[in-house]
Write a protein that holds these residues in place. Structure first.
Motif, short mmCIF file in Angstrom:
data_model
loop_
_atom_site.label_atom_id
_atom_site.label_comp_id
_atom_site.label_asym_id
_atom_site.label_seq_id
_atom_site.Cartn_x
_atom_site.Cartn_y
_atom_site.Cartn_z
N MET A 15 -20.78 -14.63 -30.47
CA MET A 15 -19.75 -14.68 -29.44
C MET A 15 -18.93 -13.39 -29.46
O MET A 15 -18.30 -13.05 -30.46
N SER A 16 -18.95 -12.67 -28.36
CA SER A 16 -18.11 -11.49 -28.19
C SER A 16 -16.87 -11.87 -27.41
O SER A 16 -16.73 -13.00 -26.94
N VAL A 17 -15.97 -10.92 -27.21
CA VAL A 17 -14.75 -11.20 -26.45
C VAL A 17 -15.04 -11.46 -24.98
O VAL A 17 -14.18 -11.98 -24.26
N LEU A 18 -16.25 -11.14 -24.54
CA LEU A 18 -16.65 -11.39 -23.15
C LEU A 18 -17.65 -12.54 -23.02
O LEU A 18 -18.09 -12.84 -21.92
N GLY A 19 -18.00 -13.14 -24.15
CA GLY A 19 -18.95 -14.24 -24.11
C GLY A 19 -20.13 -13.99 -25.03
O GLY A 19 -20.16 -13.00 -25.78
N PRO A 20 -21.14 -14.87 -25.00
CA PRO A 20 -22.27 -14.75 -25.93
C PRO A 20 -23.10 -13.49 -25.68
O PRO A 20 -23.30 -13.08 -24.54
N VAL A 21 -23.55 -12.89 -26.78
CA VAL A 21 -24.43 -11.72 -26.73
C VAL A 21 -25.66 -12.03 -27.57
O VAL A 21 -25.55 -12.42 -28.73
N GLU A 22 -26.84 -11.87 -26.97
CA GLU A 22 -28.08 -12.09 -27.71
C GLU A 22 -28.27 -11.00 -28.75
O GLU A 22 -27.85 -9.85 -28.57
N GLY A 23 -28.92 -11.36 -29.85
CA GLY A 23 -29.13 -10.41 -30.92
C GLY A 23 -29.82 -9.14 -30.49
O GLY A 23 -29.48 -8.04 -30.93
N GLU A 24 -30.78 -9.26 -29.59
CA GLU A 24 -31.55 -8.10 -29.14
C GLU A 24 -30.70 -7.14 -28.29
O GLU A 24 -31.12 -6.01 -28.04
N ASP A 25 -29.51 -7.59 -27.88
CA ASP A 25 -28.66 -6.76 -27.04
C ASP A 25 -27.50 -6.13 -27.80
O ASP A 25 -26.63 -5.49 -27.19
N LEU A 26 -27.46 -6.30 -29.11
CA LEU A 26 -26.34 -5.76 -29.89
C LEU A 26 -26.40 -4.24 -30.04
O LEU A 26 -25.38 -3.57 -30.07
N GLY A 27 -27.59 -3.69 -30.18
CA GLY A 27 -27.73 -2.26 -30.41
C GLY A 27 -27.25 -1.86 -31.78
O GLY A 27 -27.28 -2.64 -32.74
N THR A 28 -26.78 -0.64 -31.90
CA THR A 28 -26.19 -0.16 -33.16
C THR A 28 -24.85 -0.85 -33.35
O THR A 28 -24.03 -0.91 -32.43
N VAL A 29 -24.62 -1.36 -34.58
CA VAL A 29 -23.43 -2.18 -34.84
C VAL A 29 -22.59 -1.56 -35.95
O VAL A 29 -23.12 -1.19 -37.01
#
Length: 310
Positions: A5-19
């Motif tokens: 869960m991000s501040v804008l809603g759910p983010v799929e793992g494949e869409d995280l990029g460099t963290v």
């Protein structure tokens, strides 16, 4: 759980990029919503510029494990994420310190704290419309017992109930005690990041103990040489990689884009927030033999496992 869960809603793992697993847009400020709203317009341009700078260096996501005691502002994080397109993850939990002991220090119960943490993950933080995506555990330096142990167990219970990651604050030791209590609460050690182990008080034996118990370790104070010179930090990080533990290591800076508190000796002389890691520290690791695949593991795969469980 394949998303966070991000501040804008759910983010799929494949869409995280460099963290980046441990950074702050603000620090040392107030948690009063009225005061935060009054200062937000003056803070936001600098915060956006910092996030845009790391976005240009390939960052897709960063975690801001700020808690109410040190000025968490979920609305600011949401606005910056909207403006930059970078995923930002906010925390529930607690943080201790000389100037910011939690208001529940003498009155909080384990059940009440568990309920608070779970509520901010499942329902949201106040009326901000933002849900927490990680749990922060920040315990005092030295020996700590009593209410602090209850609070850590509560975080473990909340992790078990919600499945989100736990990120901790340590002072070079005590991570093993945190991990023991988190597991007592039912937490999955594979979703626990013991933070700030890149410290002059940390030993290789201590780091290996944490890894053996299933946790991931955070070399997440890059540039803060008051805790450890970066040449030693880099050598220790490469040593962990060469020892076969690249999948249990993340690297970040614990930087603050906009400091709102009184002058901090820890931040004096600190390098530029977030960008120093990519412009100076990471090239040093590459010169020491860090491969592209190992870099991928540290900045993408391991954060995805921690945050999403996959």
């Amino acid at each position: 759980m394949s998303h966070v869960m991000s501040v804008l809603g759910p983010v799929e793992g494949e869409d995280l990029g460099t963290v980046l697993m441990h950074e702050h847009l603000t620090g040392g400020g107030t948690s009063d919503p009225v005061a935060q709203a009054a200062q937000r317009d003056s803070i936001e341009p600098t915060a956006i510029a910092v996030v845009e700078a790391v976005k240009q260096r390939g960052v897709g996501t960063f975690v801001d494990p700020c808690t109410p005691e040190i000025g968490r502002d979920p609305v600011l994080l949401r606005e910056v994420s909207e403006r930059t397109g970078v995923n930002i993850i906010v925390a529930t939990g607690f943080h201790c310190g000389v100037d910011h002991e939690p208001d529940w220090l003498e009155t909080g119960t384990e059940d009440a704290l568990t309920e608070r943490f779970v509520s901010e993950i499942v329902e949201g933080i106040g009326d901000s419309g933002v849900r927490a995506g990680v749990i922060k555990v920040g315990t005092p330096a030295g020996n700590w017992h009593g209410v602090w142990e209850s609070a850590v167990r509560a975080a473990g219970r909340a992790q078990k109930e919600t499945g989100v990651a736990v990120i901790t604050h340590t002072s070079g030791s005590g991570g093993d005690h945190q991990l023991e209590l988190l597991k007592e609460g039912g937490a999955d050690p594979g979703r626990v990041l013991i933070g700030h182990v890149d410290h002059r008080h940390s030993t290789p034996a201590y780091l290996l103990k944490l890894i053996k118990q299933g946790a991931t370790i955070g070399f997440d104070r890059v540039g803060l040489t008051v805790f450890l010179p970066d040449e030693l930090r880099a050598g220790l990080a490469i040593g962990m990689v060469r020892s076969g533990h690249v999948d249990r290591l993340v690297i970040s800076m614990d930087s603050v884009a906009v400091w709102l508190g009184k002058e901090s000796p820890y931040l004096k002389g600190a390098p530029a927030p977030m960008t120093y890691l990519f412009d100076d520290f990471l090239p040093r690791l590459r010169e020491m033999g860090l491969t592209a695949e190992e870099e991928e593991q540290i900045f993408r795969r391991t954060p995805r496992r921690l945050l999403c469980g996959d």
